[in-house]
Design a protein around this motif. Structure first.
Motif, PDB file in Angstrom:
ATOM      1  N   GLY A 182      -0.925  -9.548  -2.508  1.00 21.82           N
ATOM      2  CA  GLY A 182      -0.861  -8.360  -1.676  1.00 21.82           C
ATOM      3  C   GLY A 182      -1.791  -7.250  -2.117  1.00 21.82           C
ATOM      4  O   GLY A 182      -2.831  -7.491  -2.735  1.00 21.82           O
ATOM      5  N   PHE A 183      -1.384  -6.024  -1.826  1.00 17.60           N
ATOM      6  CA  PHE A 183      -2.231  -4.858  -2.085  1.00 17.60           C
ATOM      7  C   PHE A 183      -2.521  -4.691  -3.570  1.00 17.60           C
ATOM      8  O   PHE A 183      -3.599  -4.228  -3.958  1.00 17.60           O
ATOM      9  N   VAL A 184      -1.554  -5.028  -4.418  1.00 19.18           N
ATOM     10  CA  VAL A 184      -1.758  -5.040  -5.875  1.00 19.18           C
ATOM     11  C   VAL A 184      -1.653  -6.494  -6.323  1.00 19.18           C
ATOM     12  O   VAL A 184      -0.566  -6.992  -6.590  1.00 19.18           O
ATOM     13  N   PRO A 185      -2.761  -7.211  -6.403  1.00 16.43           N
ATOM     14  CA  PRO A 185      -2.726  -8.650  -6.644  1.00 16.43           C
ATOM     15  C   PRO A 185      -2.311  -9.004  -8.073  1.00 16.43           C
ATOM     16  O   PRO A 185      -2.714  -8.351  -9.036  1.00 16.43           O
ATOM     17  N   VAL A 186      -1.525 -10.064  -8.169  1.00 17.76           N
ATOM     18  CA  VAL A 186      -1.116 -10.553  -9.483  1.00 17.76           C
ATOM     19  C   VAL A 186      -2.329 -11.017 -10.279  1.00 17.76           C
ATOM     20  O   VAL A 186      -2.385 -10.861 -11.505  1.00 17.76           O
ATOM     21  N   ALA A 187      -3.306 -11.603  -9.595  1.00 14.11           N
ATOM     22  CA  ALA A 187      -4.498 -12.093 -10.291  1.00 14.11           C
ATOM     23  C   ALA A 187      -5.209 -10.985 -11.052  1.00 14.11           C
ATOM     24  O   ALA A 187      -5.822 -11.225 -12.101  1.00 14.11           O
ATOM     25  N   VAL A 199      10.295  -0.735  -7.578  1.00 16.61           N
ATOM     26  CA  VAL A 199      10.085  -1.318  -6.250  1.00 16.61           C
ATOM     27  C   VAL A 199       8.735  -2.027  -6.191  1.00 16.61           C
ATOM     28  O   VAL A 199       8.611  -3.117  -5.609  1.00 16.61           O
ATOM     29  N   LEU A 200       7.716  -1.430  -6.805  1.00 16.64           N
ATOM     30  CA  LEU A 200       6.389  -2.036  -6.807  1.00 16.64           C
ATOM     31  C   LEU A 200       6.389  -3.362  -7.560  1.00 16.64           C
ATOM     32  O   LEU A 200       5.740  -4.324  -7.141  1.00 16.64           O
ATOM     33  N   VAL A 201       7.125  -3.434  -8.672  1.00 13.41           N
ATOM     34  CA  VAL A 201       7.223  -4.688  -9.426  1.00 13.41           C
ATOM     35  C   VAL A 201       7.813  -5.788  -8.549  1.00 13.41           C
ATOM     36  O   VAL A 201       7.314  -6.927  -8.522  1.00 13.41           O
ATOM     37  N   VAL A 202       8.867  -5.453  -7.810  1.00 10.67           N
ATOM     38  CA  VAL A 202       9.490  -6.430  -6.918  1.00 10.67           C
ATOM     39  C   VAL A 202       8.503  -6.863  -5.841  1.00 10.67           C
ATOM     40  O   VAL A 202       8.384  -8.054  -5.512  1.00 10.67           O
ATOM     41  N   ARG A 203       7.763  -5.883  -5.296  1.00 14.68           N
ATOM     42  CA  ARG A 203       6.807  -6.211  -4.235  1.00 14.68           C
ATOM     43  C   ARG A 203       5.695  -7.115  -4.738  1.00 14.68           C
ATOM     44  O   ARG A 203       5.284  -8.061  -4.044  1.00 14.68           O
ATOM     45  N   ALA A 228       0.833  -1.210   0.000  1.00 13.04           N
ATOM     46  CA  ALA A 228       0.000   0.000   0.000  1.00 13.04           C
ATOM     47  C   ALA A 228       0.863   1.255   0.000  1.00 13.04           C
ATOM     48  O   ALA A 228       0.600   2.211  -0.744  1.00 13.04           O
ATOM     49  N   VAL A 229       1.913   1.275   0.820  1.00 12.97           N
ATOM     50  CA  VAL A 229       2.787   2.448   0.894  1.00 12.97           C
ATOM     51  C   VAL A 229       3.508   2.670  -0.436  1.00 12.97           C
ATOM     52  O   VAL A 229       3.618   3.809  -0.920  1.00 12.97           O
ATOM     53  N   VAL A 230       3.966   1.584  -1.049  1.00 11.17           N
ATOM     54  CA  VAL A 230       4.687   1.713  -2.323  1.00 11.17           C
ATOM     55  C   VAL A 230       3.750   2.240  -3.411  1.00 11.17           C
ATOM     56  O   VAL A 230       4.127   3.127  -4.196  1.00 11.17           O
TER      57      VAL A 230
END
Length: 427
Positions: free
Chosen positions: A267-272, A256-260, A226-228
């Motif tokens: 997580g907050f930005v789901p791969v699905a 950084v977001l891609v790594v997360r 979420a912070v990223v």
């Protein structure tokens, strides 16, 4: 039987078996349990009232900044931070509110956001300094982002979404005029308090909306993700003010977001969600349409004034009429989109979305420029209404609020990219 909707999964009772229909000794058969309310039972006009004051409030500030600067003893340039803070927090908090809606449900999010809007409005009404005014506008924006996200989640169909988006376009177009009139006849404090109109819808929404959060609400919250994402959105929004530093920051934070996302796929930005082609296409298209609309919102009035010699009153009237017609007409496409194929809707949006800026660029007559402005708000608003439903329905049920939050964020980013592009075009 299970019904899944934008903000929750609800179970309706199955048909009663023989043992359910047998009355107890000495009594009558109990009435069958009632199914829980579905999101689409919240009246569409109520959802419109919940969401549209945010657009009215955001645009009302555009004509009040000189008066605010004079009253508070700051320059107009410094006063624009009021608008910047509002837009930034609306964009940043949209995905956060979608996550909260998924975890806690409507009955928690709406009252909390209503308190923020009310508290922010109170601060705006008593503000006599820039810090206090920005704090009040920030609270209005955070609360407003939650109310808008809730309305979009509860809409469920393109027709109902059209009520929200067309209403936002209409009130957004009226925002500068409303701000000017209230500043002249009441005060700029009143002009910046229009977000409070959304509070009128809160009791009805709480009463009719489903209470339960989405399935999967108990999964751990991805605070780092979420912070990223918030940092990335902030960098993108600041591009118009600080182009080079903001671009560099955005590139670094995006990496950084891609790594997360790879390390925390749920997580907050789901791969699905990111791996769903329909969601990605819808998000990219709505961002492009929004960028075009907000660009023309600045470019066309400037061209009418500089090239055609129109005075400010004529420019304002012409632009207002074009935006009102385009916003109202957007509901028609949203309403009839259910009878059209997805490819047909996308074709209409893309063709008109390209024609609008091209027409504005080469139009030999002022009237065609205004038509281009009307078409741009038409495709932007109807695109948000139709594509949001496609995006939400394309992802797993548990990810619908997240998808709607990210999709809405893409639309709002157009509000940051559009003015920046307009500044390059008019220099």
């Amino acid at each position: 039987m299970t019904h899944t909707a934008g903000n929750g999964t609800f179970t309706a009772p199955d048909s009663p078996g023989p043992e359910r229909s047998s009355p107890p000794p000495g009594g009558t058969a109990p009435a069958p349990p009632r199914a829980r309310r579905q999101p689409y039972e919240v009246p569409a006009l109520l959802l419109g009232l919940l969401a549209t004051p945010a657009a009215l409030s955001a645009n009302s500030a555009t004509t009040t900044l000189p008066d605010i600067g004079e009253d508070l003893g700051v320059s107009v340039s410094s006063a624009t931070w009021i608008a910047t803070a509002f837009g930034l927090l609306m964009a940043v908090c949209t995905p956060l509110m979608a996550a909260l809606l998924k975890r806690r449900g409507v009955r928690t999010v709406v009252p909390a956001c209503a308190v923020l809007v009310a508290a922010g409005t109170l601060l705006v009404l008593v503000a006599e300094s820039m810090p206090l005014l920005i704090l009040g506008r920030g609270a209005q924006a955070i609360g407003g982002s939650g109310l808008v996200t809730t309305a979009i989640n509860l809409a469920g169909t393109p027709r109902r979404m059209g009520v929200v988006t067309a209403g936002s376009g209409i009130l957004g177009a009226l925002g500068p005029l409303a701000g000017s009139l209230l500043t002249e006849h009441v005060s700029w404090h009143a002009a910046l308090s229009l977000s409070a109109l959304a509070l009128l819808a809160v009791p009805g929404v709480i009463r009719t909306a489903p209470a339960l959060p989405e399935e999967g609400a108990r999964t751990p919250f991805d605070a780092v993700g979420a912070v990223v994402l918030m940092a990335l959105v902030s960098a993108l929004v600041f591009i118009p003010r600080f182009p080079l530093p903001a671009l560099v920051c955005a590139a670094v934070v995006a990496a950084v977001l891609v790594v997360r996302v790879r390390t925390r796929p749920d997580g907050f930005v789901p791969v699905a969600v990111l791996r769903t082609p329909v969601f990605l296409i819808a998000s990219v298209v709505v961002c492009a349409l929004s960028t075009s609309y907000f660009s023309l919102l600045y470019v066309v009035p400037r061209a009418l004034k500089d090239s055609e010699g129109w005075d400010a009153g004529l420019v304002g009237t012409g632009t207002l009429v074009a935006l009102l017609i385009g916003s109202a007409a957007s509901w028609l496409l949203a309403a009839f989109s259910t009878r059209m194929s997805r490819a047909a809707v996308l074709t209409v949006l893309l063709v008109l979305g390209v024609l609008a800026p091209v027409t504005a660029a080469v139009a030999p007559w002022a009237a065609l420029m205004l038509v281009a402005s009307g078409v741009s708000v038409f495709v932007s608003s109807s695109g948000q209404a139709t594509l949001s439903v496609y995006a939400a329905n394309s992802v797993p049920d548990g990810q619908r609020p997240t998808a709607i939050g990210l999709f809405t964020l893409c639309y709002q980013l157009g509000g940051a990219f559009g003015p920046a592009l307009a500044a390059l075009l008019v220099i």
